[in-house]
Design a protein around this motif. Structure first.
Motif, mmCIF file in Angstrom:
data_model
loop_
_atom_site.group_PDB
_atom_site.id
_atom_site.type_symbol
_atom_site.label_atom_id
_atom_site.label_comp_id
_atom_site.label_asym_id
_atom_site.label_seq_id
_atom_site.Cartn_x
_atom_site.Cartn_y
_atom_site.Cartn_z
ATOM 1 N N LYS A 126 0.856 -1.196 0.000
ATOM 2 C CA LYS A 126 0.000 0.000 0.000
ATOM 3 C C LYS A 126 0.887 1.239 0.000
ATOM 4 O O LYS A 126 1.891 1.290 0.731
ATOM 5 N N GLY A 127 0.536 2.219 -0.811
ATOM 6 C CA GLY A 127 1.368 3.418 -0.835
ATOM 7 C C GLY A 127 0.635 4.631 -1.369
ATOM 8 O O GLY A 127 -0.489 4.530 -1.877
ATOM 9 N N ARG A 128 1.303 5.768 -1.251
ATOM 10 C CA ARG A 128 0.723 7.034 -1.707
ATOM 11 C C ARG A 128 1.457 7.450 -2.986
ATOM 12 O O ARG A 128 2.694 7.417 -3.049
ATOM 13 N N GLY A 178 9.032 0.928 0.456
ATOM 14 C CA GLY A 178 9.714 2.185 0.170
ATOM 15 C C GLY A 178 9.255 2.803 -1.143
ATOM 16 O O GLY A 178 8.146 2.546 -1.610
ATOM 17 N N LEU A 179 10.150 3.595 -1.749
ATOM 18 C CA LEU A 179 9.803 4.298 -2.984
ATOM 19 C C LEU A 179 9.792 3.316 -4.156
ATOM 20 O O LEU A 179 10.760 2.591 -4.359
ATOM 21 N N LEU A 180 8.693 3.282 -4.899
ATOM 22 C CA LEU A 180 8.561 2.324 -6.001
ATOM 23 C C LEU A 180 8.177 3.024 -7.290
ATOM 24 O O LEU A 180 7.487 4.047 -7.274
ATOM 25 N N THR A 181 8.613 2.462 -8.395
ATOM 26 C CA THR A 181 8.194 2.940 -9.712
ATOM 27 C C THR A 181 7.411 1.822 -10.375
ATOM 28 O O THR A 181 7.880 0.686 -10.420
ATOM 29 N N ALA A 182 6.227 2.146 -10.875
ATOM 30 C CA ALA A 182 5.436 1.155 -11.608
ATOM 31 C C ALA A 182 5.222 1.658 -13.027
ATOM 32 O O ALA A 182 4.964 2.843 -13.234
ATOM 33 N N ARG A 183 5.348 0.783 -13.970
ATOM 34 C CA ARG A 183 5.126 1.163 -15.368
ATOM 35 C C ARG A 183 3.899 0.409 -15.865
ATOM 36 O O ARG A 183 3.889 -0.818 -15.916
ATOM 37 N N TYR A 191 4.956 6.821 -9.637
ATOM 38 C CA TYR A 191 5.920 6.755 -8.533
ATOM 39 C C TYR A 191 5.129 6.761 -7.244
ATOM 40 O O TYR A 191 4.279 7.642 -7.051
ATOM 41 N N LEU A 192 5.374 5.791 -6.382
ATOM 42 C CA LEU A 192 4.623 5.779 -5.133
ATOM 43 C C LEU A 192 5.530 5.474 -3.958
ATOM 44 O O LEU A 192 6.588 4.858 -4.113
ATOM 45 N N ASP A 193 5.106 5.976 -2.818
ATOM 46 C CA ASP A 193 5.865 5.781 -1.587
ATOM 47 C C ASP A 193 5.076 4.783 -0.762
ATOM 48 O O ASP A 193 3.972 5.091 -0.304
ATOM 49 N N SER A 194 5.639 3.576 -0.601
ATOM 50 C CA SER A 194 4.877 2.558 0.124
ATOM 51 C C SER A 194 5.521 2.321 1.481
ATOM 52 O O SER A 194 6.734 2.430 1.642
ATOM 53 N N HIS A 237 -2.446 0.291 -4.249
ATOM 54 C CA HIS A 237 -1.757 -0.925 -3.801
ATOM 55 C C HIS A 237 -0.981 -1.491 -4.983
ATOM 56 O O HIS A 237 -1.557 -1.709 -6.055
ATOM 57 N N ALA A 238 0.319 -1.697 -4.774
ATOM 58 C CA ALA A 238 1.148 -2.282 -5.831
ATOM 59 C C ALA A 238 1.323 -3.762 -5.544
ATOM 60 O O ALA A 238 1.506 -4.155 -4.390
#
Ligand SMILES: Nc1ncnc2c1ncn2[C@@H]1O[C@H](COP(=O)(O)OP(=O)(O)OP(=O)(O)O)[C@@H](O)[C@H]1O
Ligand SMILES: [Mg+2]
Length: 333
Positions: free
Chosen positions: A272-274, A295-300, A288-291, A314-315
């Motif tokens: 879960k992240g913002r 931690g910091l994640l990049t999703a494409r 880009y989300l901060d979970s 949620h990633a």
């Protein structure tokens, strides 16, 4: 023929060790690409192969024969530089034929090879022009033509397309791929462009810190990076790295997941992240989300998605696409 072998090639500039023992086999007809961060020694290695620079130690073999004592002009190599280095007062035709002329080739042979190379590169219309009367892409093609007419065993390209705009780069890239198919020559090519590396290479050599980090086909490097460096270097946006302990895992030190191997959902998922930032690229959306957990994640995400900064999402990583790395940074199989 144009095979190349490097054996324990080292190069130091004074106290600085730039190449710390390079071993590499390039087969006849192979297209090999060198990638690595700025200053890692890619150009130095090309210059050593060409004979423009001496190795501090080690062996360089072309077609099985040691060439360390062979002068550059006798190695059967043609090098294409980023700066085209054309003679401004000579026509396209004379620029292309100059190397052969200096080598004492007969006029008819120079004519014939210049004609053939200019037709391969669509330069027939410009043969009488001077470099100043050409576009950047045409000049770059002349520089490639000058290499082709010499019919070398081995082509060395040092970032040949980096002066071109995006559209020309794509065109010239396709031309180089076609040339490689037609000439069946061995090519070694340095680039900073991931797409060039992935699309042109039979084999990519990743250099860092004066050593080869991994050699493999583009898909081998993408799917099975040997260590954290290669995992982070190949692929754009770069792979996400997560401290394994944060995920409660003891089977690795670092877990890697590529941005394209995660899904996002507003309802539920693993991490879960913002959302901190969204990039809409048309074909893709980069989120880009901060979970809390990872931690910091990049999703494409493929296609267009209407996520907004500050949204909670949620990633979920695709479990079969996780990479595990040990404390030494090497992959755990
Ligand atoms: N003639 C020289 N004398 C001293 N140091 C040198 C010399 N030539 C290169 N170097 C150093 O050797 C290192 C490797 O340089 P090289 O040009 O091979 O890097 P590169 O990988 O081609 O980088 P880039 O991607 O920026 O072109 C650099 O740290 C550079 O400063
Ligand atoms: Mg360089």
């Amino acid at each position: 023929m144009g095979s190349l072998q490097l054996k324990s090639v080292r190069k130091s500039f004074g106290p600085v060790d730039v190449l710390k023992g390079i071993d590499l086999d390039v087969k006849d007809g192979e297209f090999v690409i060198f990638v690595g961060p700025s200053g890692c020694g890619k150009s130095t290695l090309l210059r050593i192969i060409a004979g423009l620079e001496d190795a501090t130690s080690g062996n360089i073999l072309i077609d099985g024969g040691e060439v360390s004592a062979v002068p550059p002009a006798k190695r059967g190599i043609a090098m294409v530089f980023q700066s085209y280095a054309l003679y401004p007062h000579l026509s396209v035709k004379d620029n292309m034929g100059l190397g052969l002329k200096q080598a004492g080739a007969p006029k008819a042979q120079i004519e014939e090879r210049t004609k053939k190379a200019s037709s391969m590169l669509s330069l027939e219309k410009y043969l009488e022009r001077r470099p100043a009367e050409l576009s950047g892409g045409q000049r770059q093609r002349v520089a490639i033509g000058r290499a082709i007419v010499r019919e070398p065993k081995l082509f060395l390209f040092d970032e040949p397309l980096s002066n071109l705009d995006a559209a020309l780069r794509v065109n010239t890239r396709l031309e180089i791929a076609r040339l490689h198919r037609e000439l069946k020559a061995t090519m070694i090519y340095v680039t900073h462009d991931q797409v060039e590396a992935m699309t042109l290479a039979d084999k990519i050599v990743v250099l860092d810190g004066g050593v080869i980090q991994q050699v493999g086909s583009p898909m081998e490097l993408y799917n099975r990076p040997a260590n954290l460096f290669v995992a982070g270097f190949i692929g754009s946006p770069a792979m996400n790295f997560i401290e394994a302990a944060r995920l409660g895992r003891s089977d690795a030190t670092t877990i890697g997941i590529r941005p394209e191997h995660m899904t996002l959902s507003r309802e539920s998922g693993e991490w879960k992240g913002r959302i901190v930032h969204v990039e809409h690229l048309g074909a893709d959306t980069i989120v880009y989300l901060d979970s809390e957990k990872a931690g910091l994640l990049t999703a494409r995400l493929f296609g267009e998605h209407h996520y907004e900064p500050d949204e909670i999402v949620h990633a979920t990583p695709n479990a079969s696409q996780l990479h595990r790395f040990g404390v030494d940074g090497n992959v755990i199989q």
